[in-house]
Design an enzyme around this catalytic site. Structure first.
Site, PDB file in Angstrom:
ATOM      1  N   ARG A  35      31.006  -7.264   6.668  1.00 51.20           N
ATOM      2  CA  ARG A  35      29.646  -7.216   6.154  1.00 51.20           C
ATOM      3  C   ARG A  35      29.708  -7.499   4.666  1.00 51.20           C
ATOM      4  O   ARG A  35      30.316  -6.760   3.908  1.00 51.20           O
ATOM      5  CB  ARG A  35      28.986  -5.857   6.408  1.00 51.20           C
ATOM      6  CG  ARG A  35      27.563  -5.801   5.834  1.00 51.20           C
ATOM      7  CD  ARG A  35      26.810  -4.547   6.232  1.00 51.20           C
ATOM      8  NE  ARG A  35      27.300  -3.354   5.571  1.00 51.20           N
ATOM      9  CZ  ARG A  35      26.596  -2.213   5.473  1.00 51.20           C
ATOM     10  NH1 ARG A  35      25.390  -2.126   6.006  1.00 51.20           N
ATOM     11  NH2 ARG A  35      27.123  -1.165   4.877  1.00 51.20           N
ATOM     12  N   GLU A  92      16.069  -6.699   7.602  1.00 48.75           N
ATOM     13  CA  GLU A  92      16.003  -5.400   6.957  1.00 48.75           C
ATOM     14  C   GLU A  92      14.824  -5.250   5.996  1.00 48.75           C
ATOM     15  O   GLU A  92      14.710  -4.230   5.316  1.00 48.75           O
ATOM     16  CB  GLU A  92      17.310  -5.144   6.190  1.00 48.75           C
ATOM     17  CG  GLU A  92      18.543  -5.423   7.039  1.00 48.75           C
ATOM     18  CD  GLU A  92      19.845  -5.143   6.314  1.00 48.75           C
ATOM     19  OE1 GLU A  92      19.835  -4.335   5.366  1.00 48.75           O
ATOM     20  OE2 GLU A  92      20.883  -5.723   6.696  1.00 48.75           O
ATOM     21  N   ASP A 119      16.844   0.290   5.323  1.00 45.22           N
ATOM     22  CA  ASP A 119      16.433  -0.684   4.315  1.00 45.22           C
ATOM     23  C   ASP A 119      15.009  -1.173   4.574  1.00 45.22           C
ATOM     24  O   ASP A 119      14.260  -1.441   3.630  1.00 45.22           O
ATOM     25  CB  ASP A 119      17.400  -1.867   4.300  1.00 45.22           C
ATOM     26  CG  ASP A 119      18.706  -1.528   3.603  1.00 45.22           C
ATOM     27  OD1 ASP A 119      18.678  -1.311   2.385  1.00 45.22           O
ATOM     28  OD2 ASP A 119      19.738  -1.470   4.274  1.00 45.22           O
ATOM     29  N   ILE A 185      28.266   4.105  12.973  1.00 41.76           N
ATOM     30  CA  ILE A 185      28.903   4.350  11.676  1.00 41.76           C
ATOM     31  C   ILE A 185      29.998   5.408  11.771  1.00 41.76           C
ATOM     32  O   ILE A 185      30.590   5.760  10.753  1.00 41.76           O
ATOM     33  CB  ILE A 185      27.873   4.775  10.611  1.00 41.76           C
ATOM     34  CG1 ILE A 185      27.104   6.017  11.084  1.00 41.76           C
ATOM     35  CG2 ILE A 185      26.943   3.628  10.266  1.00 41.76           C
ATOM     36  CD1 ILE A 185      26.235   6.638   9.998  1.00 41.76           C
ATOM     37  N   HIS A 186      30.257   5.901  12.977  1.00 38.17           N
ATOM     38  CA  HIS A 186      31.271   6.935  13.152  1.00 38.17           C
ATOM     39  C   HIS A 186      31.894   6.763  14.533  1.00 38.17           C
ATOM     40  O   HIS A 186      31.193   6.429  15.504  1.00 38.17           O
ATOM     41  CB  HIS A 186      30.635   8.326  13.028  1.00 38.17           C
ATOM     42  CG  HIS A 186      31.633   9.429  12.891  1.00 38.17           C
ATOM     43  ND1 HIS A 186      32.227  10.020  13.982  1.00 38.17           N
ATOM     44  CD2 HIS A 186      32.158  10.036  11.783  1.00 38.17           C
ATOM     45  CE1 HIS A 186      33.063  10.956  13.563  1.00 38.17           C
ATOM     46  NE2 HIS A 186      33.052  10.984  12.239  1.00 38.17           N
ATOM     47  N   ASP A 233      10.270 -11.363  43.922  1.00 37.98           N
ATOM     48  CA  ASP A 233      10.156 -12.799  43.704  1.00 37.98           C
ATOM     49  C   ASP A 233      11.148 -13.205  42.614  1.00 37.98           C
ATOM     50  O   ASP A 233      11.972 -12.396  42.161  1.00 37.98           O
ATOM     51  CB  ASP A 233       8.718 -13.200  43.361  1.00 37.98           C
ATOM     52  CG  ASP A 233       8.179 -12.444  42.159  1.00 37.98           C
ATOM     53  OD1 ASP A 233       8.960 -11.727  41.482  1.00 37.98           O
ATOM     54  OD2 ASP A 233       6.972 -12.558  41.865  1.00 37.98           O
TER      55      ASP A 233
END
Length: 257
Positions: A35, A92, A119, A185-186, A233
């Site tokens: 990132r 964001e 954000d 994040i963990h 269908d």
């Protein structure tokens, strides 16, 4: 996913680039990504210039993408390095949500759209609530646009990583909204997210029966058919195939089809 953005203090950005480049070289086989900082920060292009030197880079997560031009600026650096690297576009901001369609179709390197709630709230002044209803529009736009352009749709992170109940609720909700994955994040969040984004057993079992019934009726020259009193269908059959594909990706046995 190595981080050069929020996880690194401003005065350590240059050093972090060197560390990430080294980490990419030493990381085990598998999907490896970075990132970078947002382009508008003035740091993103320097991040890119460093990390594209790696032969182990598979994906770049670009935060706060607001236009197709942002994507083009990133792709230009990738192509100048003669690389093919997938791009995750972070949606964001309000401007990113408004321009999400042009972002999605900006370049074939774009592989996923990612929604970042914190954000987005900071940009719009939205107040976060436990119901998350204030985020429904933006999340829906991101998920729907991603599917329209055959991209992955990655939902927001659960910041309260010590509360598995909230994570369960958000992951279940995100999957129901059409997201194909969720940020974590963990390490403790991984298993719950993978479990919630895999189709439930009931859905897989029903999808198997729908596909089996479709093949049987197709061979007999029939279109729509009845299953448990409900009309089946082609839209329902397509849903079933999609469920089974998700199940396969999650490692669930669907050999009955």
């Amino acid at each position: 996913m190595f981080d050069l953005e929020d996880g690194v203090s401003f005065n350590r950005k240059s050093h972090a680039r060197s560390l990430v480049l080294q980490a990419l070289a030493e990381s085990p086989a598998g999907e490896r990504g970075v990132r970078i900082n947002a382009l508008a920060s003035g740091l993103g292009l320097d991040d890119l210039a460093t990390i594209v030197q790696s032969t182990q880079l598979d994906v770049i997560m670009v935060p706060k993408v607001e236009s197709a031009q942002d994507v083009h600026d990133v792709v230009r650096v990738i192509e100048e390095a003669k690389k093919e690297v997938r791009v995750i576009a972070g949606i964001e901001t309000a401007k990113g949500v408004v321009n999400v369609r042009e972002i999605a179709e900006a370049h074939p390197f774009v592989d996923a759209l990612l929604f970042a709630a914190e954000d987005y709230c900071a940009d719009t002044g939205i107040t976060r609530t436990p119901s998350r209803q204030e985020l429904y529009y933006a999340r829906s736009v991101v998920a729907t646009t991603a599917h329209a352009y055959k991209l992955q749709a990655i939902d927001m992170v659960t910041m309260d990583f010590r509360n598995p109940q909230i994570l369960e609720e958000e992951a279940k909700e995100g999957a129901e909204m059409g997201f194909t994955g969720k940020q974590v994040i963990h390490p403790s969040q991984v298993d719950i997210v993978q479990e919630r984004f895999a189709p439930p057993k009931e859905a897989v079992d029903r999808a198997i029966r729908i596909v089996s019934g479709y093949h049987t009726h197709y061979e007999a020259g029939k279109g729509a058919f009845d299953l448990d009193g409900k009309a089946i269908d082609m839209p329902v059959v397509k849903w079933a195939y999609r469920v089974l594909r998700r199940a396969e990706l999650a490692g669930i046995n669907v050999d009955n089809t």
